[in-house]
Scaffold this motif. Structure first.
Motif, PDB file in Angstrom:
ATOM      1  N   CYS A 105       0.949  -0.903   0.214  1.00  0.00           N
ATOM      2  CA  CYS A 105      -0.098   0.000   0.142  1.00  0.00           C
ATOM      3  C   CYS A 105       0.588   1.077  -0.274  1.00  0.00           C
ATOM      4  O   CYS A 105       1.846   0.762   0.543  1.00  0.00           O
TER       5      CYS A 105
ATOM      6  N   ILE B 279      -1.201  -5.485  -0.324  1.00  0.00           N
ATOM      7  CA  ILE B 279      -2.730  -5.855  -0.188  1.00  0.00           C
ATOM      8  C   ILE B 279      -2.891  -6.547  -0.621  1.00  0.00           C
ATOM      9  O   ILE B 279      -2.280  -7.658  -1.660  1.00  0.00           O
TER      10      ILE B 279
ATOM     11  N   LYS C 133      -7.484  -3.690  -3.030  1.00  0.00           N
ATOM     12  CA  LYS C 133      -6.370  -3.077  -4.118  1.00  0.00           C
ATOM     13  C   LYS C 133      -7.494  -2.088  -4.747  1.00  0.00           C
ATOM     14  O   LYS C 133      -8.543  -2.320  -5.197  1.00  0.00           O
TER      15      LYS C 133
ATOM     16  N   LEU D 210      -1.071   2.116  -5.645  1.00  0.00           N
ATOM     17  CA  LEU D 210      -1.897   1.600  -5.066  1.00  0.00           C
ATOM     18  C   LEU D 210      -2.463   1.473  -3.296  1.00  0.00           C
ATOM     19  O   LEU D 210      -1.065   1.807  -2.832  1.00  0.00           O
TER      20      LEU D 210
END
Length: 130
Positions: free
Chosen positions: A65, A72, A77, A86
């Motif tokens: 992340c 994630i 996501k 992301l």
């Protein structure tokens, strides 16, 4: 009605099924910037229930992340369409909401590229990937 609570905070898409319907409402109010307007028939994949997938085992290859730097999972996501950012859904929601006093984000700027992002678009893209 779209300018009043709770509608004014929701990332809605106004979809005109036929052009003549839009022409009837010539005094249609300007939509907030986080709402979209489309023309034409509904996208069939948006009206079908989401597919269920079997749980996959955790992987050490999960991306990190951009906000909390933790792995994630694919189902959690959210990705910026303009760069490589992301984030966990909850991390990005909290980032967009910081100090607003609201519970659901409507828009915000990307953590990495500072591009404008609509919350509804991010959620829709996440749903399409499943």
């Amino acid at each position: 009605m779209l300018q009043t609570a709770p509608w004014q905070r929701l990332p809605l898409t106004v979809q005109w099924l036929k052009p003549e319907y839009q022409q009837v409402l010539t005094e249609f109010p300007t939509l907030p910037k986080y709402m979209a307007m489309k023309m034409g028939p509904l996208d069939p994949k948006l009206v079908k229930p989401p597919k269920s997938h079997p749980q996959e085992p955790d992987s050490d290859d999960d991306p990190l992340c951009s906000l909390c730097q933790k792995p994630i999972e694919e189902t959690d996501k959210l990705a910026c369409p303009k760069c490589t950012m992301l984030a966990h859904m909850i991390c990005l929601a909290n980032y967009f909401l910081r100090g607003s006093g609201h519970y659901v984000p409507v828009d915000g700027k990307c953590v990495e590229c500072a591009g404008y992002l609509r919350w509804g678009d991010l959620i829709e893209k996440n749903r399409e990937r499943r």
